[in-house]
Design a protein around this motif. Structure first.
Motif, PDB file in Angstrom:
ATOM      1  N   ARG A  52       0.843  -1.207   0.000  1.00 45.56           N
ATOM      2  CA  ARG A  52       0.000   0.000   0.000  1.00 45.56           C
ATOM      3  C   ARG A  52       0.874   1.252   0.000  1.00 45.56           C
ATOM      4  O   ARG A  52       0.559   2.249  -0.680  1.00 45.56           O
ATOM      5  CB  ARG A  52      -0.923  -0.006   1.219  1.00 45.56           C
ATOM      6  CG  ARG A  52      -2.054  -1.013   1.141  1.00 45.56           C
ATOM      7  CD  ARG A  52      -3.108  -0.728   2.190  1.00 45.56           C
ATOM      8  NE  ARG A  52      -2.574  -0.829   3.534  1.00 45.56           N
ATOM      9  CZ  ARG A  52      -2.571  -1.945   4.261  1.00 45.56           C
ATOM     10  NH1 ARG A  52      -3.078  -3.065   3.747  1.00 45.56           N
ATOM     11  NH2 ARG A  52      -2.067  -1.956   5.474  1.00 45.56           N
ATOM     12  N   GLY A  53       1.970   1.213   0.776  1.00 42.80           N
ATOM     13  CA  GLY A  53       2.873   2.357   0.793  1.00 42.80           C
ATOM     14  C   GLY A  53       3.490   2.610  -0.570  1.00 42.80           C
ATOM     15  O   GLY A  53       3.680   3.758  -0.972  1.00 42.80           O
ATOM     16  N   LYS A  59       1.615   7.404  -6.372  1.00 42.74           N
ATOM     17  CA  LYS A  59       0.669   8.500  -6.564  1.00 42.74           C
ATOM     18  C   LYS A  59       1.333   9.862  -6.351  1.00 42.74           C
ATOM     19  O   LYS A  59       0.859  10.881  -6.875  1.00 42.74           O
ATOM     20  CB  LYS A  59      -0.513   8.336  -5.608  1.00 42.74           C
ATOM     21  CG  LYS A  59      -1.400   7.143  -5.913  1.00 42.74           C
ATOM     22  CD  LYS A  59      -2.502   7.002  -4.875  1.00 42.74           C
ATOM     23  CE  LYS A  59      -3.361   5.780  -5.150  1.00 42.74           C
ATOM     24  NZ  LYS A  59      -4.412   5.594  -4.107  1.00 42.74           N
ATOM     25  N   LEU A  60       2.406   9.891  -5.571  1.00 38.29           N
ATOM     26  CA  LEU A  60       3.098  11.154  -5.290  1.00 38.29           C
ATOM     27  C   LEU A  60       4.069  11.558  -6.397  1.00 38.29           C
ATOM     28  O   LEU A  60       4.590  12.684  -6.362  1.00 38.29           O
ATOM     29  CB  LEU A  60       3.861  11.052  -3.964  1.00 38.29           C
ATOM     30  CG  LEU A  60       3.041  10.888  -2.685  1.00 38.29           C
ATOM     31  CD1 LEU A  60       3.972  10.823  -1.480  1.00 38.29           C
ATOM     32  CD2 LEU A  60       2.040  12.020  -2.521  1.00 38.29           C
ATOM     33  N   MET A  83      10.808  15.172   1.620  1.00 34.47           N
ATOM     34  CA  MET A  83      10.586  14.591   2.946  1.00 34.47           C
ATOM     35  C   MET A  83       9.329  15.162   3.584  1.00 34.47           C
ATOM     36  O   MET A  83       8.545  14.433   4.203  1.00 34.47           O
ATOM     37  CB  MET A  83      11.808  14.845   3.828  1.00 34.47           C
ATOM     38  CG  MET A  83      13.056  14.085   3.395  1.00 34.47           C
ATOM     39  SD  MET A  83      14.500  14.471   4.421  1.00 34.47           S
ATOM     40  CE  MET A  83      13.942  13.902   6.015  1.00 34.47           C
ATOM     41  N   ASP A  84       9.110  16.483   3.433  1.00 34.23           N
ATOM     42  CA  ASP A  84       7.908  17.108   3.979  1.00 34.23           C
ATOM     43  C   ASP A  84       6.653  16.563   3.304  1.00 34.23           C
ATOM     44  O   ASP A  84       5.618  16.363   3.956  1.00 34.23           O
ATOM     45  CB  ASP A  84       7.971  18.625   3.789  1.00 34.23           C
ATOM     46  CG  ASP A  84       9.023  19.279   4.682  1.00 34.23           C
ATOM     47  OD1 ASP A  84       9.453  18.629   5.659  1.00 34.23           O
ATOM     48  OD2 ASP A  84       9.424  20.417   4.385  1.00 34.23           O
ATOM     49  N   LEU A  85       6.738  16.308   2.006  1.00 33.13           N
ATOM     50  CA  LEU A  85       5.596  15.760   1.275  1.00 33.13           C
ATOM     51  C   LEU A  85       5.246  14.364   1.789  1.00 33.13           C
ATOM     52  O   LEU A  85       4.070  14.052   2.017  1.00 33.13           O
ATOM     53  CB  LEU A  85       5.907  15.710  -0.225  1.00 33.13           C
ATOM     54  CG  LEU A  85       4.839  15.071  -1.119  1.00 33.13           C
ATOM     55  CD1 LEU A  85       3.532  15.852  -1.038  1.00 33.13           C
ATOM     56  CD2 LEU A  85       5.335  14.984  -2.559  1.00 33.13           C
ATOM     57  N   MET A 249       0.662  -2.878 -10.194  1.00 32.71           N
ATOM     58  CA  MET A 249       1.384  -1.608 -10.200  1.00 32.71           C
ATOM     59  C   MET A 249       2.086  -1.424 -11.537  1.00 32.71           C
ATOM     60  O   MET A 249       2.752  -2.350 -12.022  1.00 32.71           O
ATOM     61  CB  MET A 249       2.400  -1.546  -9.046  1.00 32.71           C
ATOM     62  CG  MET A 249       1.718  -1.564  -7.699  1.00 32.71           C
ATOM     63  SD  MET A 249       2.841  -1.192  -6.361  1.00 32.71           S
ATOM     64  CE  MET A 249       1.853  -1.691  -4.954  1.00 32.71           C
ATOM     65  N   PRO A 250       1.954  -0.231 -12.136  1.00 29.73           N
ATOM     66  CA  PRO A 250       2.467  -0.044 -13.489  1.00 29.73           C
ATOM     67  C   PRO A 250       3.974  -0.044 -13.610  1.00 29.73           C
ATOM     68  O   PRO A 250       4.522  -0.479 -14.601  1.00 29.73           O
ATOM     69  CB  PRO A 250       1.892   1.325 -13.887  1.00 29.73           C
ATOM     70  CG  PRO A 250       1.666   2.042 -12.574  1.00 29.73           C
ATOM     71  CD  PRO A 250       1.269   0.961 -11.606  1.00 29.73           C
TER      72      PRO A 250
END
Length: 260
Positions: A52-53, A59-60, A83-85, A249-250
């Protein structure tokens, strides 16, 4: 520690005695394989969380690409922004490593159990148990010294090496394919964008990542056979598990790591 090892040894012996009607002299080896499967079942939720991670990290990627554009001349600011994201989205970049870390105690427990001549001051009876003709406390060198590669003990290792090589080849091909897809999908860095600190070393390491699966062959050869059975069972489980969990997952998912 010795009292804990005594309890664990008693559990292994009791489990082996239950399996003896089915597996006879190899009952202890069968108990180790089933123990490994039990450990993998316990850490399976962590494997699912790691998958899941990985989906969340994928997605990020568009947002990270935007950050690269914004901070293309400041690698320190870029690193902090990424890192903040991850912190903002509650995505851990290390979640995929947790299953391997949680298995380490089980591996070292078996390693110590079949490497110790005595447990709690009494002789270790488990050292005399075998898989086929090979002692669970011996290693590949010992097998070669008693009949050579195609002797009764050596053939046990030939079978293990064949299984490990098949799993490693599967992981190698899958990792190469995923890394190629990931590289094709990743945006090309701008010509004037400085390289992030440590990125050169990471790039070099990534070139050799597909070959890491074959390192399991060396583990099987040098550790006691009981621990080698743990490694082989866990590695095979991990290959199947990752193929299932990362199947949709692509790109960039589940790069093969040596599993224990």
């Amino acid at each position: 520690m010795s009292s804990f090892m005594s309890v664990f040894a008693s559990l292994v012996e009791h489990f082996a005695s239950m399996l003896e009607p089915l597996f006879h002299a190899s009952a202890t080896a069968a108990a180790i394989i089933l123990f490994t499967a039990f450990v993998r079942l316990l850490v399976h939720p962590l494997s699912r969380a790691g998958a899941r991670g990985q989906r969340d990290r994928l997605k990020l990627q568009p947002r990270i690409a935007e950050l690269r554009k914004q901070h293309r001349k400041n690698p320190e600011a870029l690193q902090k922004a990424i890192m903040d994201l991850h912190r903002e989205e509650k995505v851990s970049p290390l979640s995929g490593c947790l299953p391997m870390l949680f298995q380490m105690p089980a591996f070292f427990l078996l390693y110590h159990l079949f490497s110790s001549g005595s447990i709690g001051g009494t002789p270790n009876a488990l050292l005399g148990h075998t898989l086929g003709a090979a002692s669970l406390s011996g290693n590949f060198k010992d097998a070669l010294a008693h009949g050579g590669l195609f002797g009764a003990q050596g053939l046990v290792y030939v079978a293990l090496f064949a299984l490990v090589a098949a799993v490693a080849t599967f992981n190698y091909r899958r990792t190469k394919r995923q890394m190629a897809l990931s590289a094709a999908a990743a945006p090309a860095p701008a010509a004037d964008q400085p390289q992030m600190p440590g990125m050169g070393a990471m790039t070099t390491m990534s070139k050799y990542m597909p070959l890491m699966s074959f390192m399991t062959l060396f583990s099987v050869a040098f550790v006691p056979l009981a621990a080698a059975l743990y490694v082989v069972t866990s590695t095979t489980w991990s290959a199947i598990e990752r193929a299932v969990l990362y199947r949709d997952m692509p790109y960039g998912a589940g790069a093969a790591m040596p599993a224990i």
